[in-house]
Design a protein around this motif. Structure first.
Motif, PDB file in Angstrom:
ATOM      1  N   ARG A   3      -2.370  11.671  -1.647  1.00 15.09           N
ATOM      2  CA  ARG A   3      -2.481  12.994  -1.018  1.00 15.09           C
ATOM      3  C   ARG A   3      -1.211  13.810  -1.203  1.00 15.09           C
ATOM      4  O   ARG A   3      -0.886  14.680  -0.394  1.00 15.09           O
ATOM      5  CB  ARG A   3      -2.861  12.876   0.455  1.00 15.09           C
ATOM      6  N   HIS A   4      -0.464  13.520  -2.263  1.00 13.17           N
ATOM      7  CA  HIS A   4       0.732  14.261  -2.670  1.00 13.17           C
ATOM      8  C   HIS A   4       1.886  14.137  -1.682  1.00 13.17           C
ATOM      9  O   HIS A   4       2.830  14.928  -1.732  1.00 13.17           O
ATOM     10  CB  HIS A   4       0.404  15.744  -2.894  1.00 13.17           C
ATOM     11  N   HIS A   5       1.837  13.147  -0.805  1.00 13.85           N
ATOM     12  CA  HIS A   5       2.958  12.894   0.090  1.00 13.85           C
ATOM     13  C   HIS A   5       4.056  12.142  -0.648  1.00 13.85           C
ATOM     14  O   HIS A   5       3.796  11.433  -1.632  1.00 13.85           O
ATOM     15  CB  HIS A   5       2.507  12.057   1.295  1.00 13.85           C
ATOM     16  N   ALA A   6       5.288  12.282  -0.159  1.00 13.10           N
ATOM     17  CA  ALA A   6       6.382  11.475  -0.694  1.00 13.10           C
ATOM     18  C   ALA A   6       6.152  10.020  -0.295  1.00 13.10           C
ATOM     19  O   ALA A   6       5.837   9.731   0.861  1.00 13.10           O
ATOM     20  CB  ALA A   6       7.722  11.971  -0.160  1.00 13.10           C
ATOM     21  N   TYR A   7       6.309   9.114  -1.261  1.00 13.91           N
ATOM     22  CA  TYR A   7       6.112   7.691  -1.039  1.00 13.91           C
ATOM     23  C   TYR A   7       7.254   6.909  -1.677  1.00 13.91           C
ATOM     24  O   TYR A   7       7.824   7.331  -2.690  1.00 13.91           O
ATOM     25  CB  TYR A   7       4.799   7.210  -1.673  1.00 13.91           C
ATOM     26  N   VAL A   8       7.565   5.763  -1.079  1.00 14.45           N
ATOM     27  CA  VAL A   8       8.411   4.757  -1.701  1.00 14.45           C
ATOM     28  C   VAL A   8       7.512   3.595  -2.081  1.00 14.45           C
ATOM     29  O   VAL A   8       6.736   3.114  -1.243  1.00 14.45           O
ATOM     30  CB  VAL A   8       9.529   4.290  -0.748  1.00 14.45           C
ATOM     31  N   VAL A   9       7.594   3.165  -3.346  1.00 17.25           N
ATOM     32  CA  VAL A   9       6.771   2.053  -3.836  1.00 17.25           C
ATOM     33  C   VAL A   9       7.646   1.149  -4.692  1.00 17.25           C
ATOM     34  O   VAL A   9       8.737   1.530  -5.106  1.00 17.25           O
ATOM     35  CB  VAL A   9       5.562   2.554  -4.666  1.00 17.25           C
ATOM     36  N   ALA A  10       7.155  -0.053  -4.965  1.00 14.69           N
ATOM     37  CA  ALA A  10       7.857  -0.938  -5.882  1.00 14.69           C
ATOM     38  C   ALA A  10       7.822  -0.330  -7.283  1.00 14.69           C
ATOM     39  O   ALA A  10       6.783   0.185  -7.717  1.00 14.69           O
ATOM     40  CB  ALA A  10       7.212  -2.319  -5.884  1.00 14.69           C
ATOM     41  N   ASP A  32       6.808   8.488   3.028  1.00 17.56           N
ATOM     42  CA  ASP A  32       8.187   8.895   3.310  1.00 17.56           C
ATOM     43  C   ASP A  32       8.292  10.393   3.540  1.00 17.56           C
ATOM     44  O   ASP A  32       9.320  11.004   3.261  1.00 17.56           O
ATOM     45  CB  ASP A  32       9.086   8.478   2.128  1.00 17.56           C
ATOM     46  N   SER A  33       7.208  10.993   4.060  1.00 18.88           N
ATOM     47  CA  SER A  33       7.197  12.435   4.246  1.00 18.88           C
ATOM     48  C   SER A  33       8.118  12.891   5.371  1.00 18.88           C
ATOM     49  O   SER A  33       8.605  14.016   5.360  1.00 18.88           O
ATOM     50  CB  SER A  33       5.769  12.921   4.525  1.00 18.88           C
ATOM     51  N   MET A  34       8.327  12.046   6.364  1.00 20.30           N
ATOM     52  CA  MET A  34       9.355  12.290   7.364  1.00 20.30           C
ATOM     53  C   MET A  34      10.634  11.626   6.872  1.00 20.30           C
ATOM     54  O   MET A  34      10.585  10.511   6.343  1.00 20.30           O
ATOM     55  CB  MET A  34       8.942  11.716   8.725  1.00 20.30           C
ATOM     56  N   PRO A  35      11.788  12.289   7.033  1.00 20.26           N
ATOM     57  CA  PRO A  35      13.025  11.713   6.500  1.00 20.26           C
ATOM     58  C   PRO A  35      13.232  10.267   6.927  1.00 20.26           C
ATOM     59  O   PRO A  35      13.263   9.951   8.098  1.00 20.26           O
ATOM     60  CB  PRO A  35      14.104  12.636   7.062  1.00 20.26           C
ATOM     61  N   ARG A  36      13.314   9.400   5.938  1.00 24.80           N
ATOM     62  CA  ARG A  36      13.604   7.972   6.057  1.00 24.80           C
ATOM     63  C   ARG A  36      12.523   7.194   6.801  1.00 24.80           C
ATOM     64  O   ARG A  36      12.772   6.123   7.320  1.00 24.80           O
ATOM     65  CB  ARG A  36      14.966   7.737   6.707  1.00 24.80           C
ATOM     66  N   ALA A  37      11.298   7.726   6.818  1.00 24.84           N
ATOM     67  CA  ALA A  37      10.193   6.970   7.408  1.00 24.84           C
ATOM     68  C   ALA A  37       9.972   5.670   6.647  1.00 24.84           C
ATOM     69  O   ALA A  37       9.712   4.623   7.250  1.00 24.84           O
ATOM     70  CB  ALA A  37       8.915   7.812   7.407  1.00 24.84           C
ATOM     71  N   ALA A  38      10.061   5.711   5.321  1.00 27.05           N
ATOM     72  CA  ALA A  38       9.859   4.495   4.530  1.00 27.05           C
ATOM     73  C   ALA A  38      10.883   3.429   4.893  1.00 27.05           C
ATOM     74  O   ALA A  38      10.557   2.243   4.969  1.00 27.05           O
ATOM     75  CB  ALA A  38       9.937   4.819   3.041  1.00 27.05           C
ATOM     76  N   LEU A  39      12.117   3.833   5.130  1.00 25.82           N
ATOM     77  CA  LEU A  39      13.160   2.880   5.515  1.00 25.82           C
ATOM     78  C   LEU A  39      12.793   2.193   6.825  1.00 25.82           C
ATOM     79  O   LEU A  39      12.934   0.965   6.960  1.00 25.82           O
ATOM     80  CB  LEU A  39      14.497   3.607   5.658  1.00 25.82           C
ATOM     81  N   LEU A  40      12.306   2.958   7.790  1.00 24.83           N
ATOM     82  CA  LEU A  40      11.963   2.368   9.082  1.00 24.83           C
ATOM     83  C   LEU A  40      10.708   1.508   8.987  1.00 24.83           C
ATOM     84  O   LEU A  40      10.571   0.521   9.726  1.00 24.83           O
ATOM     85  CB  LEU A  40      11.796   3.469  10.133  1.00 24.83           C
ATOM     86  N   ALA A  58       0.833  -1.204   0.000  1.00 25.87           N
ATOM     87  CA  ALA A  58       0.000   0.000   0.000  1.00 25.87           C
ATOM     88  C   ALA A  58       0.866   1.252   0.000  1.00 25.87           C
ATOM     89  O   ALA A  58       0.418   2.332   0.363  1.00 25.87           O
ATOM     90  CB  ALA A  58      -0.941   0.007   1.198  1.00 25.87           C
ATOM     91  N   GLY A  59       2.106   1.106  -0.426  1.00 22.54           N
ATOM     92  CA  GLY A  59       3.034   2.229  -0.433  1.00 22.54           C
ATOM     93  C   GLY A  59       3.623   2.477   0.949  1.00 22.54           C
ATOM     94  O   GLY A  59       3.054   2.073   1.968  1.00 22.54           O
ATOM     95  N   LEU A  60       4.774   3.130   0.958  1.00 19.96           N
ATOM     96  CA  LEU A  60       5.454   3.469   2.208  1.00 19.96           C
ATOM     97  C   LEU A  60       5.598   4.981   2.269  1.00 19.96           C
ATOM     98  O   LEU A  60       6.384   5.582   1.533  1.00 19.96           O
ATOM     99  CB  LEU A  60       6.839   2.811   2.253  1.00 19.96           C
TER     100      LEU A  60
END
Length: 340
Positions: A78-85, A44-52, A40-42
């Motif tokens: 919602r226009h947030h930064a996301y990490v996805v496959a 990443d709007s907070m620095p390196r949240a997707a990594l954690l 469902a996407g990760l």
């Protein structure tokens, strides 16, 4: 849909969400697991949240794991930064493309102008926006075309570039996005889906209507909702043992919720206010399958605020989890400070 509704309890719902979110037991290292963690996407709007968020779900996560070639960054829901496959780019971009002619034209025009200006180069997004005579934040509206990629490492402003548009029907992408939402956040409603994606409520309802043959109506402690029919056996299955501790970052999918869903996850209203704050959310502390506190980090110091007393064993589990965080740029042992 007139068939009788399946009744689901809070423990069933939370056990299901932890299971599909790989929060009870980490997945083996590898690209297949990274894609599953980012189903469902990760955010990443907070620095390196997707990594954690990856670390909470996948074994062997390293500070550079978010840069794996199988993953990409974009401005997502919602226009947030996301990490996805990378192979799911169309789902998280075209799945959000506006249906309204005016809004779609804005997105497509911005994307075309950006593509022409960059001419294959990469550029800091503030510089690109200024060159186009636009507020740089408006470039986010071009992301649903599937042609705008970003890289943001948290320390500098994002870099943008363009890629060819995915060869996927936007309607198909939206339906797949709805399936992803139902699987990770279910039981849920069309309104909750629309709010998460950032689309008009009627578009959320249209997506659920199109999927109606693959949905099952359910009754939850906070009202009527829907699940994917294929997920029903997992809801009914005996719960798996919960992990001793997980530190979920700000915006993690497990508590990326609104409205009544928040009450289902955290019953106490005061505790909800502590987790879902008006400004930047803290991280969520998951212990034995329950959210029992929040945490924040400054460099190598993690401050944990708990909502109940912990045994020594539980404190040890939280400290071990904190010490395992793959924090880039942090040298030496991570220090845990207890604020309880």
């Amino acid at each position: 849909m007139t068939r009788s509704r399946l009744s689901l309890t809070r423990p069933q719902i939370l056990a299901f969400r932890r299971h599909v979110g790989a929060l009870d037991e980490r997945l083996p290292a590898g690209r297949r697991s990274l894609r599953q963690a980012a189903w469902a996407g990760l955010q990443d709007s907070m620095p390196r949240a997707a990594l954690l968020s990856i670390h909470a779900r996948v074994e062997g996560t390293q500070p550079s794991t978010w840069e794996d070639p199988s993953l990409v960054q974009l401005w997502g829901p919602r226009h947030h930064a996301y990490v996805v496959a990378a192979r799911d780019l169309a789902v998280f971009s075209l799945g959000r493309l506006p249906d309204e002619a005016g809004a779609r034209q804005i997105a497509e025009d911005l994307a075309a102008r950006l593509h022409a200006h960059l001419a294959g180069a990469r550029m800091r997004y503030d510089e690109a926006g200024s060159a186009l005579g636009e507020d740089p934040n408006r470039l986010r509206y071009a992301a649903p075309t599937g042609t705008v990629m970003i890289r943001w490492d948290g320390a500098r402003l994002p870099t943008v570039w363009t890629v060819p548009a995915p060869e996927v029907d936007p309607r198909d992408a939206r339906l797949e996005l709805a399936r992803r939402y139902l699987h990770v956040f279910g039981p849920t409603t069309p309104g909750a889906f629309a709010q998460w994606v950032g689309i008009a409520p009627r578009r959320g309802s249209a997506a659920f209507d199109a999927l109606r043959r693959s949905l099952t109506p359910v009754r939850t402690p906070v009202g009527h909702a829907w699940i994917l029919t294929v997920d029903e056996p997992t809801f009914r299955a005996a719960p798996r043992p919960a992990a001793p501790a997980r530190l979920l970052p700000s915006g993690d999918a497990y508590f990326l919720l609104q409205g009544d869903d928040r009450g289902l996850l955290v019953a106490d209203a005061d505790r909800r206010h502590a987790l879902w704050t008006p400004r930047v959310w803290p991280g969520g502390l998951l212990v034995d399958g329950e959210l029992v506190g929040t945490w924040r980090r400054v460099q190598g110091t993690v401050t944990v605020h708990t909502w109940r007393r912990f045994s020594r064993a539980k404190r040890d589990a939280v400290e071990a989890e904190a010490e395992s965080l793959p924090l880039p740029g942090v040298e030496g042992r991570i220090v845990v400070r207890w604020d309880d």
